[in-house]
Enzyme design. Structure first.
Site, PDB file in Angstrom:
ATOM      1  N   HIS A 236      21.203  22.185  -6.324  1.00 22.99           N
ATOM      2  CA  HIS A 236      19.904  22.800  -6.860  1.00 22.99           C
ATOM      3  C   HIS A 236      20.027  23.317  -8.113  1.00 22.99           C
ATOM      4  O   HIS A 236      20.886  24.077  -8.512  1.00 22.99           O
ATOM      5  CB  HIS A 236      19.377  23.928  -5.982  1.00 22.99           C
ATOM      6  N   ARG A 256       9.323  26.918 -11.559  1.00 20.25           N
ATOM      7  CA  ARG A 256       8.895  25.887 -12.569  1.00 20.25           C
ATOM      8  C   ARG A 256       7.468  25.430 -12.252  1.00 20.25           C
ATOM      9  O   ARG A 256       6.609  25.108 -13.041  1.00 20.25           O
ATOM     10  CB  ARG A 256       9.967  24.973 -12.592  1.00 20.25           C
TER      11      ARG A 256
END
Lengths: 599, 262
Positions: A236, A256
């Site tokens: 990740h 995000r």
């Protein structure tokens, strides 16, 4: 030998995260006598840590969304190595599984017109993730847990399964130990569903809990089942990097999705420099377009900050390597300068508290420092897409320990939906198999005894090796030699170290009694950790290309020829690992057409 | 959380710390001192892991997520109930040994691990969620955000059971356990009672099996909650009001008697 505690069921589900709970609920609802066995207390499994959401094309935010678009995103995100039938089932059934959670009490965030709100995430064309702030996993596991309790399913908590047993070629049960007492326990079962999650604890920097030791992968492998795609590991892109004690703890992609951007030490939004040809047509090329995209996904292309995870993780590694990293070896993730403080606290409350409490950083005022963390195992037990059946009769697998669904890289949000869709399907598969079985398989006393003897052997105290040190050395080897960027010689070096560690694990010394003894538990977990580490390394050595969660510095191109093959692992009669290339499931023309369509 | 002086711990440095850990089981135990090196930014659970890895491999402690999300590592540090994964070492005075003991309210299994089955048994008793029929053919419902926010607050609960640990009703009086479910289950009951889709009435259960009258609103549960759920004000008091309204409202009582409804 003395008789050990034995229970008899139609279906035994191992693992009580999202997939295991969902499988047990379904098997029980179909009338199968069902047990749920888990290493931790109920409700503590790793699903609880999932943050961003459940991907399901409900079309609540963008009516243009549908299963076909979700299917396409999933296949492309997996660099076309995924099992197309699984990706199809997943995309088609995820909305119903989310609605079902709501009917069991889940409270998802809402749209203005009272529907389930959906959030933008990496690799997804439209806002697709049903969520509850940034604690979606908690909502999901609690809902499933409460439903399972309501249905009266038998739960065996803090009970670890050590081996599966067979009668002839079919599954007959499982043997393990109670963590609390150290006593042994056997389950006679017509069918077993593996739902044990991933392998993160084989790596130094990871986002996973102690339970993630590759148990289901190993139990299946030892029982004669096939594993596939083990070379594909998802790092990740955004784990915490500072202070050292929190390194690897997940920072949700929702940061995000909700407007945060990645920047380097020059303050530059560097992801615009890392748009691969593969995703160029669907990715914004200017900051202006990227920023418009958050509010208008129909007329703008996705920000490169939300490229699939493998792409973003590699970009971060490259920025750090080029000397443009943050002070502690990551990059910056900035939402403070882009969204109001009250919005951040409302949309990302866990992230706010996590950074405030563990890193003294106020994410509404300052950028976070983030870097890649081992997060997810794409590879797993080879299963029939429709039933979750493994290649051993009576054995089923679902969730992270099953392979195929995500191909070479999993999209964020597709894990929670995977757990629900394939947990349910494996529950159906196992129940129908068990209820249709004529004579129940026999659990041989001698087989049970051989497992308890093996567990006793792990309790040895005359060796001179500390199991914690062995695990730590394994984590270092896997992280440095089979990590994000790999080379052939380094992987070979890792295989040598794994062989050495196997020898050391046999001499692991355990102190104290068998009652709740984590040192002994770890000594036993080392067997599965070393097995999956070898599987990952062998597959990584074999695949001489770069694709998704497998990047070879010595073979940087994606090779279309390799795109036709999965790597499949099984155990030879002499105990060694057999590696084979097996052809990918061919995509039917109607599904292939969906992928060709412009995104 | 108050931040202690961290000037003694410059970046990249470490120093030794002594944990005074309870070791033992139901038959008894003792405190054992472990002195280990500590790194910057560490939490109590990190230091315990160092103890496990280097000095006491059999030290029993529950943990999973190490990020305050699973509620496994509840213990009492210097006598204060907390999640060990969220308790920074720099908030403690490390010039003295730091005591780490198991949560007190539940029977000891070993070291820092207790038998919390009381909480799981309590959960089993709660009358199930009973939703109305879906609002649309696809099985979906319509609910407005403002109508679910209270429920979402309750569903932040990570089941660390610290509220149960500090509740005087059972901490000081274990004999009350059979008649009292504790704050965690009141949070669950309040969530169900205030759920926009739920159709069941649990007032009788809350009064009888739940034993809500035992709670005398000292708010210890609210103070200890790592998720900052307003347990007393938002869950327990409204439940108490429902019980009072139903059973102790004289007008309602007379109405019930006259009409045969209760």
């Amino acid at each position: 030998m003395a008789e050990i505690e034995t229970h008899e069921y139609d279906v035994v589900v191992i693992g009580a995260g999202g997939a295991g709970l969902r499988a047990a609920i379904e098997a029980s609802a179909l009338g199968a006598r069902t047990a749920l066995v888990c290493k931790s207390l109920l409700g503590k499994a790793h699903t609880v840590m999932a943050e961003g959401g459940i991907a399901a094309a409900m079309g609540n935010v963008y009516a243009e969304d549908n299963w076909q678009v979700h299917f396409r995103d999933t296949m492309r995100g997996g660099k076309m190595l995924g099992n197309c039938r699984m990706a199809q089932i997943h995309a088609q059934e995820a909305p119903a599984r989310v609605h079902e959670l709501e009917s069991w009490g889940a409270l998802f965030d809402r749209t203005d017109d009272g529907r389930i709100q959906q959030r933008a995430f990496g690799g997804h064309r439209y806002d697709r993730l049903a969520h509850v702030g940034d604690r979606t996993g908690l909502e999901m596991i609690r809902t499933l847990q409460q439903h399972a309790v309501q249905e009266g399913i038998d739960v065996y908590m803090e009970c670890t399964i050590s081996r599966l047993l067979k009668d002839g070629d079919r599954i007959s049960g499982a043997v393990g130990y109670w963590r609390e007492s150290g006593e042994y326990v056997a389950f006679k079962a017509k069918a077993v569903v593996l739902a044990t999650g991933g392998t993160g604890k084989a790596f130094r920097i990871n986002s996973n809990s102690w339970e993630y030791t590759g148990d289901g992968h190993s139990l299946a492998y030892w029982a004669g089942a096939e594993l596939i795609d083990m070379e594909f590991i998802q790092f990740h892109p955004t784990g915490m990097v500072w202070p050292p004690s929190v390194r690897g703890i997940l920072v949700t992609e929702g940061v995000r999705g909700d407007g945060g951007t990645l920047t380097n030490s020059d303050g530059k939004r560097f992801m615009f420099g890392y748009i691969s040809d593969y995703f160029r047509a669907e990715t914004a090329e200017t900051e202006e377009e990227a920023d418009r995209w958050y509010d208008d996904k129909l007329n703008n292309r996705r920000t490169p900050d939300l490229l699939p995870r493998d792409e973003v993780a590699r970009a971060i590694v490259a920025e750090v390597k080029a000397g443009r990293g943050s002070p502690h070896g990551g990059v910056f993730l900035d939402i403070a300068s882009r969204r109001p403080a009250d919005y951040i606290k409302r949309a990302l409350p866990s992230m706010y508290h996590q950074f405030k409490q563990l890193a003294d950083v106020d994410i509404t005022a300052a950028a976070m420092e983030v870097g890649p963390t081992m997060h997810y195992t794409m590879g797993g037990v080879r299963v029939e897409p429709d039933t979750g059946a493994a290649t051993v009769p009576g054995l089923f697998a679902a969730g992270e320990c099953a392979g195929g669904m995500h191909g070479a890289n999993r999209l964020g949000g597709n894990s929670l939906s995977d757990l629900l869709v394939f947990g349910r399907r494996a529950g159906i598969g196992a129940a129908e198999y068990a209820l249709g079985l004529g004579s129940p398989p026999a659990l041989a006393d001698a087989d049970v005894a051989s497992v308890t003897t093996e567990m006793d052997a792990n309790f040895g105290s005359d060796g001179d090796e500390n199991p914690y040190t062995i695990q730590s050395d394994l984590q270092d080897a896997m992280h440095t030699l089979v990590g994000i960027i790999r080379t052939g010689p380094e992987i070979e070096e890792a295989l040598g170290k794994i062989a050495d560690l196997k020898g050391r694990a046999a001499k692991a010394s355990v102190t104290g009694s068998k009652a709740y003894n984590p040192g002994w538990h770890l000594a036993m977990d080392l067997r599965s950790l070393l097995t999956v580490s070898e599987a990952i390394a062998r597959s990584a050595a074999e695949r001489t290309e770069s694709r998704g969660g497998h990047t070879r510095d010595d073979y940087q191109e994606t090779d279309p020829e390799w795109g036709k093959w999965n790597l499949s692992l099984s155990q030879n009669a002499d105990g060694s690992m057999k590696l084979e290339k097996t052809p990918l499931l061919e995509i039917p023309a109607d599904l292939a057409a969906l992928i060709e369509e412009a995104g | 959380m108050t931040q202690a002086d961290t000037s003694h711990l410059e970046p990249g440095t470490s120093r030794t710390v002594t944990l005074r850990v309870f070791r033992g089981d139901a038959s008894g135990g003792e405190f054992v001192d472990y002195t280990v090196e500590m790194d910057e930014g560490q939490v109590v659970l990190d230091v315990l892991h160092t103890v496990q890895a280097t000095q006491a491999g059999d030290l029993a402690v529950r943990w999973n997520c190490k990020a305050g999300k699973c509620g496994s590592c509840s213990a009492e540090v210097n006598g204060k109930p907390c999640l060990m994964c969220m308790t920074r070492m720099n908030t403690l005075d490390v010039s003295k040994p730091i005591s780490v003991t198991p949560i007190k309210t539940f029977p000891l299994i070993k070291d820092l691990v207790t038998d919390v089955s009381f909480n799981y048994e309590g959960a089993k008793q709660i009358p199930a969620f009973a939703p109305r029929a879906p609002d649309a053919a696809d099985g979906s419902y319509r609910m407005m955000q403002q109508d679910i926010e209270r429920g979402q607050e309750f569903r932040k609960c990570i089941e660390c059971f610290l509220c149960q640990d500090v509740c005087h009703v059972i901490r000081d009086h274990p004999e009350n356990k059979p008649n009292f479910l504790g704050p965690r289950q009141f949070v669950r009951l309040a969530e169900l009672e205030m759920h926009p889709l739920d159709t069941a009435d649990r007032t009788e259960f809350i009064r009888e099996a739940g034993g809500i009258a035992y709670c005398n609103i000292t708010k210890c549960c609210t103070e200890v909650c790592p998720e900052s759920i307003h347990i007393t004000d938002n869950a327990i008091i409204p439940l108490k009001e429902r019980v009072v309204d139903k059973y102790y409202d004289p007008f309602r009582w007379i109405f019930g008697k006259l009409t045969g409804r209760d």
